[in-house]
Design a protein around this motif. Structure first.
Motif, short mmCIF file in Angstrom:
data_model
loop_
_atom_site.label_atom_id
_atom_site.label_comp_id
_atom_site.label_asym_id
_atom_site.label_seq_id
_atom_site.Cartn_x
_atom_site.Cartn_y
_atom_site.Cartn_z
N VAL A 184 32.99 52.11 60.46
CA VAL A 184 34.08 52.17 61.31
C VAL A 184 34.17 50.51 61.34
O VAL A 184 33.24 49.68 60.87
N SER A 185 35.56 50.14 61.60
CA SER A 185 35.72 48.66 61.49
C SER A 185 35.00 47.94 62.58
O SER A 185 34.81 48.66 63.85
N ARG A 186 34.80 46.53 62.66
CA ARG A 186 33.84 46.03 63.64
C ARG A 186 34.68 44.60 63.81
O ARG A 186 35.12 44.02 62.77
N THR A 187 34.67 44.01 64.98
CA THR A 187 34.90 42.68 65.15
C THR A 187 33.49 41.89 65.74
O THR A 187 32.93 42.34 66.88
N TYR A 188 33.26 40.85 64.85
CA TYR A 188 31.94 40.09 64.97
C TYR A 188 31.95 38.95 65.69
O TYR A 188 33.05 38.00 65.30
N THR A 189 31.37 38.63 66.63
CA THR A 189 31.35 37.65 67.41
C THR A 189 30.31 36.48 66.65
O THR A 189 29.15 36.81 66.45
N LEU A 190 30.63 35.36 66.22
CA LEU A 190 30.07 34.19 65.48
C LEU A 190 29.47 33.31 66.21
O LEU A 190 30.42 32.78 67.12
N SER A 191 28.26 32.83 66.24
CA SER A 191 27.58 31.93 66.98
C SER A 191 26.53 31.11 66.18
O SER A 191 26.00 31.53 65.07
N ILE A 192 26.30 30.01 66.63
CA ILE A 192 25.36 29.07 65.92
C ILE A 192 24.27 28.63 66.86
O ILE A 192 24.49 28.37 68.03
N GLY A 193 23.08 28.35 66.53
CA GLY A 193 22.06 27.79 67.27
C GLY A 193 22.17 26.15 67.46
O GLY A 193 23.13 25.80 67.19
N ASP A 194 21.05 25.82 68.07
CA ASP A 194 21.15 24.47 68.43
C ASP A 194 20.65 23.46 67.33
O ASP A 194 20.32 22.15 67.65
N GLY A 195 20.39 24.10 66.11
CA GLY A 195 19.88 23.17 65.01
C GLY A 195 20.89 21.85 64.75
O GLY A 195 20.49 21.09 64.06
N LEU A 196 22.24 22.35 64.94
CA LEU A 196 23.17 21.14 64.54
C LEU A 196 23.82 20.35 65.74
O LEU A 196 24.60 19.61 65.60
N ALA A 197 22.90 20.32 66.96
CA ALA A 197 23.22 19.73 67.96
C ALA A 197 23.50 18.36 67.74
O ALA A 197 22.66 17.61 66.96
N GLY A 198 24.35 17.55 68.23
CA GLY A 198 24.82 16.11 67.77
C GLY A 198 25.61 16.06 66.63
O GLY A 198 26.03 14.84 66.55
N ASN A 199 26.16 16.90 66.12
CA ASN A 199 26.97 16.93 64.91
C ASN A 199 28.19 17.75 65.34
O ASN A 199 28.18 18.57 66.27
N GLY A 200 29.28 17.33 64.76
CA GLY A 200 30.58 18.38 64.97
C GLY A 200 30.43 19.56 64.25
O GLY A 200 30.21 19.75 63.29
N ILE A 201 30.85 20.62 64.98
CA ILE A 201 31.04 22.07 64.34
C ILE A 201 32.28 22.56 64.76
O ILE A 201 32.77 22.80 65.93
N LEU A 245 33.52 26.26 64.13
CA LEU A 245 33.16 27.60 63.87
C LEU A 245 34.23 28.63 64.29
O LEU A 245 34.54 28.58 65.61
N PRO A 246 34.73 29.67 63.71
CA PRO A 246 35.69 30.73 64.31
C PRO A 246 34.85 31.46 65.34
O PRO A 246 33.55 31.60 65.11
N ALA A 247 35.40 32.06 66.32
CA ALA A 247 34.87 32.65 67.30
C ALA A 247 34.62 33.96 66.99
O ALA A 247 33.61 34.62 66.96
N THR A 248 35.40 34.73 66.08
CA THR A 248 35.33 35.97 65.77
C THR A 248 35.62 36.07 64.37
O THR A 248 36.20 35.46 63.56
N LEU A 249 35.29 37.36 63.82
CA LEU A 249 35.57 37.63 62.54
C LEU A 249 35.76 39.03 62.26
O LEU A 249 34.83 39.96 62.69
N ASP A 250 36.70 39.58 61.97
CA ASP A 250 37.41 41.13 61.64
C ASP A 250 36.67 41.61 60.44
O ASP A 250 37.08 41.03 59.05
N VAL A 251 35.97 42.67 60.38
CA VAL A 251 35.67 43.23 58.99
C VAL A 251 35.61 44.73 58.93
O VAL A 251 35.26 45.55 59.96
N GLY A 252 36.31 45.36 58.19
CA GLY A 252 36.66 46.68 57.85
C GLY A 252 35.37 47.39 57.57
O GLY A 252 34.35 46.90 57.17
N ALA A 253 35.68 48.81 57.82
CA ALA A 253 34.35 49.85 57.50
C ALA A 253 34.07 49.56 56.06
O ALA A 253 34.74 49.71 55.10
N GLY A 254 32.65 49.57 55.74
CA GLY A 254 32.04 49.32 54.42
C GLY A 254 32.54 48.19 53.61
O GLY A 254 32.63 48.43 52.55
N SER A 255 32.95 47.07 54.17
CA SER A 255 33.73 45.94 53.38
C SER A 255 33.08 44.62 54.05
O SER A 255 32.14 44.55 54.76
#
Length: 627
Positions: free
Chosen positions: A196-213, A215-225
């Motif tokens: 089934v198709s899914r919408t994934y939430t993208l997040s990043i840890g604190d390793g880049l804290a202090g730098n500018g980031i 990052l798209p909030a979400t990414l849609d991915v079709g079934a099996g793709s």
């Protein structure tokens, strides 16, 4: 132990029904236990219509569970997580603390045991999360939520977690490097292994804290793709290695299913930006409409050259002037390390109607290299400095007219200076000229006494100033309150000097006596007393002597001196007078100087002049000295 209980009731016309109850204590009941407490009941009855029997079935009692878990099954992927709701029930008549744990899962998948306080007869729902490592084996994992009361009572509820391939993620490149202020891009690839198709939430840890980031909030991915997203990182922190992890996750709201995958990469910051700002003094006095003077010190603490935008935050109606070397500035460029700090002059001018009191100003220095990120994030490339202004009830303002003038350095010039008392009472002001005219400037009236709100116009006359160069100089007039010397006002203007040529010629010595020789040497000293570069032609006026210059043309900068050797030859002993003249090649400047030569001989025969001594006369000597 079987016990038989018998009751006999007689119901009359007035008692149509009767209810009989009794309590039975069941010792040793365990949570969730089902126990039979009666094998059955036979009720015999007699009525006016006859006799009858009613048979009741056996009676069972079920003890409440202390714990339950929902849902009974979850599915996630390696690197993912699964959440459950554990419900705890305290059937006791008093509050208790239950000890909860998840048992049966590999070490590290859950937290350890922890206590949960529960009121008497109350239920508490505790959310728990099972975190599955990225290297977990694909399998079904059965585990239990166990609970123990403070008195030793125990209960458990079982659930299942299925670990299966559901989502994968990668980052390219795995390592990037950037100088401070530079932006690099990473490509995130998310692969959906489900049907089934899914919408994934993208997040990043604190390793880049202090730098500018970015990052798209979400990414849609079709079934099996698979699908990709770009993450941009701007290097803003100090030099070093910054490993980080990006996660793609989803939670199915309908089923509660959670799946996530992550990938790791790193950023190497090759250089660093930095700025500090300070105001000296931190507390300064000003007047109503009169400036308070500060020094703003901006320091480049990074490893790269940078330009900093300077912004001044003031109370409403106030103004400020920020200058360096007399020129107003709104930014400053600084190298790293050596000479990495710049003192700037800051004049803060309260509004003329500002009530006496204490006020705050803020100066912000922002790196241009890191761009808009510095304005939206609290980073080391943005510095603030705070100062305090004490506003006096006194005040004065000054205005020079005209604001731009041209002056002959050999003449004088006059300006109108308007002095306005912006304070609340009578005050007397001392006037001072500033800049190139500070030595010769004179006022038609000084000091000036004014009522509150009163103005006066005085004349400022300066000159002559023959030493100046033909260029534009800033000039200033300052008025200082005699009642409070921290209160002053000033104005600046521009004064342009015209160019002129002039020259002075001197012969050294002016008189010379030589014996037993027909040749003598003089030094021709040519001084450019004008204010422009000039080339002079040298000539000797008619004379009985033979006069020879080492060079007949000489370049002399303004206010500088050159020395030229002059050789004089005579045909016979005697007394001679001659003149040397210097004429400008580009203007009317000219000057001449006279000298006298006396030649005497002893009783020996006179020396015969054999002509120029090539060994000693060859070449030209020119000396430049300051006037």
């Amino acid at each position: 132990e079987d016990v038989t209980y018998n009751w006999t009731y007689v119901l009359s016309q007035t008692e149509r029904a009767r209810v009989t109850t009794f309590d039975v204590a069941l010792p040793g009941m365990r949570p969730g236990e089902v126990r039979q407490v009666g094998s059955g009941t036979v009720v015999s009855y007699t009525t006016a219509g006859g006799h009858g029997v009613a048979t009741l079935p056996p009676l069972y009692v079920a003890a409440a569970h202390l714990v339950s878990i929902a849902p009974p099954a979850r599915e996630t992927n390696p690197g993912g997580a699964a959440s459950y709701q554990v419900t705890l029930y305290n059937p006791q008549a008093s509050a208790d603390v239950f000890t909860l744990a998840l048992e049966g899962l590999p070490t590290g998948w859950t937290t350890g045991t922890f206590g949960v306080p529960i009121g008497a007869g109350a239920k508490v729902v505790v959310p728990v999360t099972v975190s599955v490592p990225a290297d977990a084996a694909l399998d079904d994992y059965v585990f239990a939520a166990t609970v123990e009361t403070s008195s030793g009572g125990q209960d458990s509820a079982q659930a299942r977690l299925t670990v299966a391939d559901m989502v994968e993620m990668s980052i390219a490149p795995p390592l990037h490097s950037a100088g401070n202020g530079e932006t690099v891009a990473y490509t995130l690839t998310v692969t959906n292994l489900e049907a089934v198709s899914r919408t994934y939430t993208l997040s990043i840890g604190d390793g880049l804290a202090g730098n500018g980031i970015d990052l798209p909030a979400t990414l849609d991915v079709g079934a099996g793709s698979s699908a990709t997203a770009e993450m941009q990182v701007t290097a803003l922190d100090i030099k070093g290695l910054y490993p980080f992890r990006v996660t793609a996750a989803y939670e199915d709201a309908a089923t509660g299913q959670i799946a996530q995958a992550g990938a790791e990469a790193a950023l190497i910051v090759l250089s660093e930006l930095g700025v500090e700002a300070g105001i000296d003094p931190g507390l300064a006095s000003g007047g109503q409409g009169s400036p308070a003077a500060y020094t703003l010190i901006v320091t480049n603490t990074g490893t790269l050259a940078d330009v900093y935008d300077l912004e001044i935050g003031l109370p409403d109606g106030w103004s400020a002037e920020l200058s360096a070397n007399g020129a107003q500035v709104s930014e400053v460029e600084l190298p790293p390390y050596l000479f990495n700090a710049a003192p700037l002059q800051l004049a803060v001018i309260p509004a003329a109607n500002t009530p006496a009191g204490t006020y705050t100003l803020v100066v912000t220095a922002t790196s241009q290299t890191c761009g808009e990120l510095c304005r939206t994030a609290d980073t080391r490339t943005r510095a603030t400095a705070t100062g305090t202004t004490i506003v006096s009830p006194r005040g004065v303002s000054v205005q020079i007219e005209p604001q731009s003038a041209t002056m002959d350095p050999t003449d004088t010039h006059t300006w109108d200076v308007t002095v306005h008392n912006t304070g609340q009472g009578v005050d007397t002001f001392d006037l001072m000229p500033g800049g190139i005219i500070s030595i010769t400037g004179q006022f038609s009236a000084n000091p000036v006494t004014l009522d509150a709100g009163e103005s006066a116009v005085v004349q400022l006359t300066a000159g002559p100033l023959p030493f100046v160069l033909p260029q534009t100089y800033p000039i200033a007039v300052t008025a200082v309150s005699q009642g409070d010397d921290d209160v002053f006002g000033y104005d600046t203007a521009e004064l342009t000097f015209s160019g002129f040529e002039d020259v002075d010629v001197t012969l050294l010595p002016s008189s010379l006596i030589v014996t037993d020789t027909l040749r003598a040497s003089y030094l021709v000293v040519v001084t450019n007393t004008g204010n422009v570069d000039t080339v002079y032609h040298l000539s000797a006026l008619p004379s009985a002597l033979s006069l020879q210059f080492e060079t007949s043309e000489i370049y002399v900068p303004p206010h500088m001196t050159a020395g030229i050797l002059l050789t004089a030859r005579a045909g016979a002993p005697g007394s001679y007078t001659f003149s040397v003249r210097a004429d400008s090649a580009s203007g009317p400047a000219t000057d001449a100087s006279d000298a006298h030569l006396t030649i005497v001989f002893s009783n020996r025969p006179p020396e015969v002049d054999a002509g120029p001594d090539l060994a000693s006369d060859e070449g030209v000597e020119v000396a430049l000295t300051g006037s």
